[in-house]
Design a protein around this motif. Structure first.
Motif, mmCIF file in Angstrom:
data_model
loop_
_atom_site.group_PDB
_atom_site.id
_atom_site.type_symbol
_atom_site.label_atom_id
_atom_site.label_comp_id
_atom_site.label_asym_id
_atom_site.label_seq_id
_atom_site.Cartn_x
_atom_site.Cartn_y
_atom_site.Cartn_z
ATOM 1 N N MET A 1 0.839 -1.189 0.000
ATOM 2 C CA MET A 1 0.000 0.000 0.000
ATOM 3 C C MET A 1 0.877 1.242 0.000
ATOM 4 O O MET A 1 1.652 1.463 0.934
ATOM 5 N N ALA A 2 0.767 2.044 -1.065
ATOM 6 C CA ALA A 2 1.463 3.331 -1.071
ATOM 7 C C ALA A 2 0.783 4.239 -0.045
ATOM 8 O O ALA A 2 -0.405 4.073 0.237
ATOM 9 N N PRO B 1 7.561 -1.770 -2.216
ATOM 10 C CA PRO B 1 7.289 -0.688 -1.257
ATOM 11 C C PRO B 1 7.672 0.676 -1.818
ATOM 12 O O PRO B 1 8.721 0.830 -2.438
ATOM 13 N N MET B 2 6.789 1.655 -1.621
ATOM 14 C CA MET B 2 7.048 3.046 -2.034
ATOM 15 C C MET B 2 6.678 3.945 -0.874
ATOM 16 O O MET B 2 5.581 3.824 -0.328
ATOM 17 N N ASN C 1 2.939 0.864 -15.282
ATOM 18 C CA ASN C 1 2.340 -0.461 -15.363
ATOM 19 C C ASN C 1 2.670 -1.320 -14.148
ATOM 20 O O ASN C 1 2.587 -2.534 -14.218
ATOM 21 N N ASP C 2 2.994 -0.672 -13.041
ATOM 22 C CA ASP C 2 3.265 -1.445 -11.830
ATOM 23 C C ASP C 2 2.475 -0.950 -10.619
ATOM 24 O O ASP C 2 2.897 -1.121 -9.487
ATOM 25 N N ASN D 1 5.790 -0.557 3.734
ATOM 26 C CA ASN D 1 6.639 -1.720 3.460
ATOM 27 C C ASN D 1 6.042 -3.034 3.979
ATOM 28 O O ASN D 1 6.703 -4.053 4.009
ATOM 29 N N ARG D 2 4.759 -3.007 4.359
ATOM 30 C CA ARG D 2 4.068 -4.197 4.866
ATOM 31 C C ARG D 2 3.323 -4.886 3.718
ATOM 32 O O ARG D 2 2.444 -4.285 3.110
ATOM 33 N N PRO D 3 3.656 -6.144 3.387
ATOM 34 C CA PRO D 3 2.959 -6.837 2.291
ATOM 35 C C PRO D 3 1.483 -7.062 2.610
ATOM 36 O O PRO D 3 1.127 -7.349 3.762
#
Length: 146
Positions: free
Chosen positions: A62-63, A79-80, A94-95, A111-113
């Protein structure tokens, strides 16, 4: 032997009744990775086209949300620490995937998946609430931490 046959018939009948009543568990949503949405920069993959309009899952990150009480976020493949949103569909990377939640969002660290779940929409659309233009969206979405 009769008892085994009777149990088999009873179990089979219960399973058929469950199917008819719709009480058996639903099949899990198909998972697609962000990298598999596009065939190339300007064209969606066959997999994405097949899944359009269906409930799916997409793993990612999640940005950071643009506002605290949002019901949307941007899902990224890595992660952003800043929001990657663009102003036009021509600049759409496209990402990333625009994710519209069905309720207010409880943001998580960048940075949490997570696994985002919702209905996949493809094609240019302008979000009425935010004014954002997107090419790929998950709508009526939710997410879980991985």
């Amino acid at each position: 032997m009769t008892l085994d046959r009777r149990n088999f018939l009873i179990g089979s009948s219960a399973a058929l009744l469950g199917l008819a009543a719709g009480t058996l568990p639903a099949r899990a949503a198909e998972t697609i990775k962000i990298r598999d949405i596009y065939k190339n920069q300007n064209e969606f993959s066959d997999t994405a086209k097949r899944l359009a309009g269906k409930h799916i899952e997409i793993p990612g990150f999640m940005a950071p949300p643009l506002k605290a009480d949002a019901n949307f976020f941007v899902l990224t493949k890595r992660p952003m620490s800043v929001c990657p949103f663009c102003e036009t569909s021509a600049d759409w990377p496209n990402d990333i995937v625009f994710v519209r939640m069905h309720k207010k969002l409880d943001a998580v660290r960048f940075n949490r998946p997570i696994i985002a779940r919702g209905v996949l929409e493809l094609g240019v659309a302008k979000d009425q609430e935010t004014g954002f233009v997107s090419l790929v969206r998950l709508v009526d979405a939710s997410f879980d931490l991985v």
